[in-house]
Every structure is written in C-alpha cells, then in structure tokens.
Design a protein around this motif. Structure first.
Motif, mmCIF file in Angstrom:
data_model
loop_
_atom_site.group_PDB
_atom_site.id
_atom_site.type_symbol
_atom_site.label_atom_id
_atom_site.label_comp_id
_atom_site.label_asym_id
_atom_site.label_seq_id
_atom_site.Cartn_x
_atom_site.Cartn_y
_atom_site.Cartn_z
ATOM 1 N N GLU A 60 0.815 -1.218 0.000
ATOM 2 C CA GLU A 60 0.000 0.000 0.000
ATOM 3 C C GLU A 60 0.847 1.266 0.000
ATOM 4 O OE1 GLU A 60 0.897 -0.926 4.285
ATOM 5 O OE2 GLU A 60 0.414 -2.059 2.461
ATOM 6 N N ASN A 61 2.142 1.132 0.263
ATOM 7 C CA ASN A 61 3.036 2.291 0.321
ATOM 8 C C ASN A 61 3.979 2.389 -0.882
ATOM 9 O OD1 ASN A 61 2.093 3.139 2.928
ATOM 10 N ND2 ASN A 61 3.230 1.410 3.784
ATOM 11 N N VAL A 62 3.717 1.564 -1.894
ATOM 12 C CA VAL A 62 4.494 1.617 -3.131
ATOM 13 C C VAL A 62 3.544 1.965 -4.270
ATOM 14 C CG1 VAL A 62 5.927 0.308 -4.751
ATOM 15 C CG2 VAL A 62 6.167 -0.067 -2.276
ATOM 16 N N TYR A 63 3.926 2.936 -5.085
ATOM 17 C CA TYR A 63 3.049 3.453 -6.134
ATOM 18 C C TYR A 63 3.630 3.039 -7.493
ATOM 19 C CZ TYR A 63 2.024 5.915 -1.899
ATOM 20 O OH TYR A 63 1.749 6.198 -0.579
ATOM 21 N N ASP A 64 3.167 1.895 -7.950
ATOM 22 C CA ASP A 64 3.753 1.270 -9.137
ATOM 23 C C ASP A 64 2.966 1.670 -10.384
ATOM 24 O OD1 ASP A 64 4.910 -0.276 -11.060
ATOM 25 O OD2 ASP A 64 4.712 -2.182 -9.993
ATOM 26 N N PHE A 65 3.563 2.566 -11.166
ATOM 27 C CA PHE A 65 2.953 3.036 -12.413
ATOM 28 C C PHE A 65 3.717 2.475 -13.622
ATOM 29 C CE2 PHE A 65 2.039 6.269 -9.203
ATOM 30 C CZ PHE A 65 0.677 6.484 -9.385
ATOM 31 N N SER A 66 4.369 1.334 -13.449
ATOM 32 C CA SER A 66 5.298 0.862 -14.476
ATOM 33 C C SER A 66 4.643 0.030 -15.569
ATOM 34 C CB SER A 66 6.434 0.068 -13.826
ATOM 35 O OG SER A 66 5.949 -1.091 -13.169
ATOM 36 N N VAL A 67 3.809 -0.920 -15.219
ATOM 37 C CA VAL A 67 3.334 -1.912 -16.186
ATOM 38 C C VAL A 67 1.866 -1.682 -16.528
ATOM 39 C CG1 VAL A 67 3.001 -4.381 -16.624
ATOM 40 C CG2 VAL A 67 4.981 -3.603 -15.341
ATOM 41 N N GLY A 68 1.526 -1.863 -17.808
ATOM 42 C CA GLY A 68 0.131 -1.736 -18.245
ATOM 43 C C GLY A 68 -0.647 -3.008 -17.994
ATOM 44 N N ASN A 69 -0.708 -3.424 -16.734
ATOM 45 C CA ASN A 69 -1.429 -4.635 -16.342
ATOM 46 C C ASN A 69 -2.803 -4.222 -15.830
ATOM 47 O OD1 ASN A 69 -1.976 -7.302 -15.738
ATOM 48 N ND2 ASN A 69 -0.937 -7.252 -13.769
ATOM 49 N N LYS A 106 11.950 6.727 -7.288
ATOM 50 C CA LYS A 106 12.053 5.504 -6.492
ATOM 51 C C LYS A 106 12.281 5.818 -5.018
ATOM 52 C CE LYS A 106 14.495 2.052 -7.972
ATOM 53 N NZ LYS A 106 15.583 1.271 -8.605
ATOM 54 N N GLU A 107 12.992 6.919 -4.752
ATOM 55 C CA GLU A 107 13.203 7.324 -3.362
ATOM 56 C C GLU A 107 11.890 7.692 -2.688
ATOM 57 O OE1 GLU A 107 15.998 10.491 -3.479
ATOM 58 O OE2 GLU A 107 17.656 9.234 -4.220
ATOM 59 N N GLU A 108 10.906 8.103 -3.485
ATOM 60 C CA GLU A 108 9.571 8.414 -2.960
ATOM 61 C C GLU A 108 8.613 7.241 -3.171
ATOM 62 O OE1 GLU A 108 9.231 10.967 -1.194
ATOM 63 O OE2 GLU A 108 11.135 11.929 -1.762
ATOM 64 N N ARG A 109 9.170 6.078 -3.505
ATOM 65 C CA ARG A 109 8.410 4.832 -3.708
ATOM 66 C C ARG A 109 7.434 4.939 -4.888
ATOM 67 N NH1 ARG A 109 8.135 5.946 1.529
ATOM 68 N NH2 ARG A 109 5.874 6.156 1.561
ATOM 69 N N ILE A 110 7.812 5.722 -5.891
ATOM 70 C CA ILE A 110 7.061 5.825 -7.145
ATOM 71 C C ILE A 110 7.858 5.116 -8.232
ATOM 72 C CG2 ILE A 110 6.116 7.376 -8.898
ATOM 73 C CD1 ILE A 110 5.982 9.559 -6.714
ATOM 74 N N LEU A 111 7.206 4.228 -8.951
ATOM 75 C CA LEU A 111 7.864 3.519 -10.047
ATOM 76 C C LEU A 111 7.308 4.010 -11.370
ATOM 77 C CD1 LEU A 111 7.924 -0.088 -8.578
ATOM 78 C CD2 LEU A 111 9.785 1.553 -8.665
ATOM 79 N N MET A 112 8.197 4.430 -12.250
ATOM 80 C CA MET A 112 7.820 4.939 -13.562
ATOM 81 C C MET A 112 8.800 4.383 -14.592
ATOM 82 S SD MET A 112 9.133 8.905 -13.016
ATOM 83 C CE MET A 112 7.873 9.281 -11.807
ATOM 84 N N SER A 133 3.612 11.738 -2.314
ATOM 85 C CA SER A 133 4.928 11.369 -2.854
ATOM 86 C C SER A 133 5.262 12.175 -4.105
ATOM 87 C CB SER A 133 4.963 9.866 -3.160
ATOM 88 O OG SER A 133 4.985 9.111 -1.961
ATOM 89 N N PHE A 134 4.264 12.403 -4.975
ATOM 90 C CA PHE A 134 4.516 13.222 -6.158
ATOM 91 C C PHE A 134 4.832 14.665 -5.760
ATOM 92 C CE2 PHE A 134 2.529 9.945 -8.916
ATOM 93 C CZ PHE A 134 3.463 9.952 -9.929
ATOM 94 N N ALA A 135 4.145 15.173 -4.726
ATOM 95 C CA ALA A 135 4.425 16.535 -4.267
ATOM 96 C C ALA A 135 5.873 16.648 -3.781
ATOM 97 C CB ALA A 135 3.449 16.919 -3.162
ATOM 98 N N LYS A 136 6.342 15.637 -3.034
ATOM 99 C CA LYS A 136 7.727 15.643 -2.561
ATOM 100 C C LYS A 136 8.698 15.554 -3.742
ATOM 101 C CE LYS A 136 6.788 13.497 1.936
ATOM 102 N NZ LYS A 136 7.004 12.272 2.771
ATOM 103 N N LEU A 137 8.337 14.738 -4.715
ATOM 104 C CA LEU A 137 9.186 14.602 -5.894
ATOM 105 C C LEU A 137 9.279 15.927 -6.647
ATOM 106 C CD1 LEU A 137 10.804 12.648 -7.723
ATOM 107 C CD2 LEU A 137 8.655 12.175 -8.937
ATOM 108 N N GLY A 138 8.135 16.612 -6.775
ATOM 109 C CA GLY A 138 8.134 17.899 -7.452
ATOM 110 C C GLY A 138 9.026 18.915 -6.759
ATOM 111 N N LYS A 139 9.037 18.910 -5.439
ATOM 112 C CA LYS A 139 9.859 19.868 -4.684
ATOM 113 C C LYS A 139 11.344 19.649 -4.931
ATOM 114 C CE LYS A 139 6.535 20.827 -0.991
ATOM 115 N NZ LYS A 139 6.231 20.671 0.465
ATOM 116 N N LYS A 140 11.719 18.392 -5.215
ATOM 117 C CA LYS A 140 13.131 18.109 -5.487
ATOM 118 C C LYS A 140 13.616 18.789 -6.762
ATOM 119 C CE LYS A 140 13.390 13.556 -3.227
ATOM 120 N NZ LYS A 140 13.687 12.115 -3.401
#
Length: 396
Positions: free
Chosen positions: A33-42, A351-357, A386-393
């Motif tokens: 629930e804490n990993v945001y996997d946007f990698s595969v079109g499954n 990946k540091e924010e647990r987002i997979l792209m 997580s995206f908000a934190k990524l954007g700030k980077k």
C-alpha cells in the motif's frame, strides 16, 4: 551456452519488466500500500461479467472435446465469423471469417504478420515513441527497424513528411499504434490520410505493397470526443493486430486476432501464408476456451469511465506537483516531460519516494517518462504526497 543473437536481448532486457520486478521487491520492504507502481500496463479492473459468464458457459455446457481440442490453425470458424461481423457492424467493413486469424494476443498477431512478409534485410518503420518489442520482433525475422523521430510539436502524432524521408524500396511495413502507448495520443484523420497518401505513392514507385500494421489493443479505451479512424478505409494494404487484453482485462488469457483488409494485395495468398506462419510459430492455435467465450461477448468492455477518472486524477496530481504532462486521449498511460535532460535521474528520484515509472528512453524518446494509470484509484490518490515531494526536489 546461448546463441550470440540472444546476448543483446539480455543486455537490453525490458526496462518495464525490470521496474515491475523492482516494485514487488519494494512492496515487501515498505508494504504494497506504500508503493506506487505506475510501471506496467497490467489492467487493474476485473474482466466484465459477460466474459466471466461466457467462460462458465463454455466450460460447463459445451462439449469438452470441442472446448479443449484442436481446431483449424486459423481458429474456430464461428469465432472468426463473430470477429468479422463485429468489425462490419462497427465500421461498415466487408470482412468475412476468411480475413481473420485468431492469435495468441496482439504480439502473436504482429509476429505472424512479420513472418509472412519479411525477408532478411527488409525494413519496417516505426514512429517514436514506440513499443520497443516492435524492433525485437522484427529482428526475429532478420528485418531492420527504421525509427522516425518523435513529433513533439504536434502532440506526438506521426509526421508524414518524416515518414516520406525514411522510406526506401526495402520497407515492407509501417507500424501504427492508435491509441498510442506510451503517449495516450489518438491520431487525427488528417494525419492518417497524409500517411496513406505517402505510402500509396511509395507503393507505385517501388512496385510492391507496403503494409500498414495497425496495432490496436487500446481501441476501446478512449476518454475524449475524438474519432478512432478505421485505417482500412484509408489504405487498402492494412492489417489489423488486435488483442482483448485491455478491453476485457484478460492479458493472461492471450487472445487476439489479425484481420487483413479484403482490399489488400493478394489477400488470399497472404492469408494462406499467414495461417502457416501462425502454426509454425509454435503456438499451433489460439486458446480454444477463450475463443469460444469471446465470440459470445463481442460487445463487452471494461469500465472505461473508471480509467478516465484515473487519468484525470493522476494528471491533476502530477501537474499540481509542477510537472508538465500530455492529457491522455486514450490507452492508459500518462506521458510526462522530465524536468532534467536525463529522465533516468527523475526515475531514480521517484524511487526514493516509492514511485515507479518507466523512462522514455525505453520507448526511443528520452526526456519523458511514462506512468500507467490502469491501477486502483485509491493507489493514485495515495500517491499525491509522494509526487508533491518529488516535485519539490526539482522545482523547489
């Protein structure tokens, strides 16, 4: 010992699949629930009830010898007839079962087409960004892939003038993926008419057919008021490669078809050769139970509004975080501009924010990343922080 021809495939194994495997490892560490996997079109949606009911009927009510036995290599005539009639009803076409071959998904369709038309040294043209397996599959038949550069200025629609420059007498096919993976773009009629005109002129000049292979697994996944052009109306030498993986959420059931335009060059000879190619590919025939089920629910679809809501929610989250993205018109991918030249830096930071792209370089288009939104809406909403934190980077 492995064949030397396999070594490049090992070195360049699928980035998409690698990210998928990475996601499974991260889920064990942080919790799924804490990993945001946007990698595969499954597809995250369940198959529609009509399909599940059809599977139950076929399994419980039909003769097991038919359900589990061999059939003609091109597939059940009843299934092929259902496909042809569905195409005719929807697009005003004139297909018969003899124009259809049932295949083990769209990937199998494209491989069968390539086996049928390519000699060593022949070429195919693809438009970047493109699904990388197109080049790998062409390599199976010792054909070269010519990549037309991305047309960013026109929303990543194919550039007919660039296509004209890429053509030469060795080109046997042009692949069009519409709606597009990875951009989510739907190609305009004007663009496709211009492509058809360029190819008709080239056919006359070179004295042989140049096929459009139209790869259409996302044909039903449309979120805007925009036409999905039926390419056989524009160009005679068109071959459709289709899969129900997305429209019915059954990627593991492996069913698709190839449909050759009745107006195509030497269509009877092509179909005879393609049927043999289907057999000698090693597949023998497409899954029997799935064929018999799909023919009973041709008009069934997954919940397309659900994916549209996912697209809208993810677009807002990503753009609110400061990123620039293309509004998805179809398929189920968000195409996002990287704020740094090497988009792999963005992928690593995500990946540091647990987002997979997936990096755009995996689609021959560096400088972008792809996010697949066919996941649970709750996961998309939870990813906002997580995206908000990524954007700030990257934007401060």
């Amino acid at each position: 010992m492995i064949a030397k021809s396999m070594e490049p495939f090992l070195a360049g194994s699928s980035v998409i699949r690698a990210m998928f495997e990475e996601g499974k490892k991260m889920a064990k560490v942080y919790g799924a629930e804490n990993v945001y996997d946007f990698s595969v079109g499954n597809p995250g949606l369940h198959p529609p009830k009509e399909y599940r009911d059809a599977i139950n009927y076929v399994n419980n009510e039909m003769d097991p010898h038919i359900v589990h036995g061999y059939m003609p290599n091109a597939g059940f005539e009843s299934t092929r007839t259902a496909v042809a009639e569905n195409l005719n009803k929807r697009f005003g076409a004139n297909f018969t079962f003899e124009n259809i071959i049932m295949t083990v998904g769209a990937g199998s369709s494209i491989n069968v087409i390539m086996k049928t038309i390519f000699d060593p040294g022949d070429k195919q043209i693809v438009f970047a960004p493109y699904f990388v397996e197109y080049a790998n599959w062409a390599g199976n038949y010792h054909a070269e892939t010519v990549v037309v550069p991305p047309n960013e200025a026109n929303g990543f629609e194919p550039d007919p003038e660039a296509l004209k420059k890429a053509l030469d007498p060795k080109v046997k096919a042009v692949i069009i993926n519409n709606p597009n993976n990875p951009t989510g773009a739907i190609y305009s009629r004007e663009t496709l008419e211009q492509i058809a005109a360029v190819l008709k002129d080239a056919e006359k000049e070179y004295g042989h057919p140049i096929y459009i292979i139209t790869d259409e697994p996302y044909r039903e996944l449309v979120y805007v008021d925009k036409e999905i052009v039926f390419i056989p109306d524009l160009y005679d030498n068109t071959i459709i490669a289709y899969s129900w993986s997305k429209s019915l959420s059954i990627p593991g059931d492996r069913l698709g078809y190839l449909a050759v335009s009745p107006k195509s060059d030497n269509v009877e000879e092509f179909m005879a050769a393609a049927t043999v190619a289907n057999r000698i590919s090693g597949d023998t025939n497409a899954p029997s139970m799935v064929q018999l089920a799909v023919e009973r629910c041709m008009d069934a679809q997954v919940d397309v509004p659900y994916y549209k809501k996912n697209a809208e929610d993810l677009y807002k989250i990503v753009t609110d975080a400061g990123f620039t993205a293309i509004v998805p018109q179809g398929a189920f991918y968000l195409w996002v501009k990287s704020p740094v030249a090497d988009e792999k830096e963005l992928v690593a930071a995500a990946k540091e924010e647990r987002i997979l792209m997936v990096p755009g370089s995996a689609f021959a288009c560096p400088g972008y990343i792809r996010l697949s939104f066919c996941i649970a809406n709750e996961t998309i909403r939870r990813s906002a922080e997580s995206f908000a934190k990524l954007g700030k980077k990257f934007f401060g």
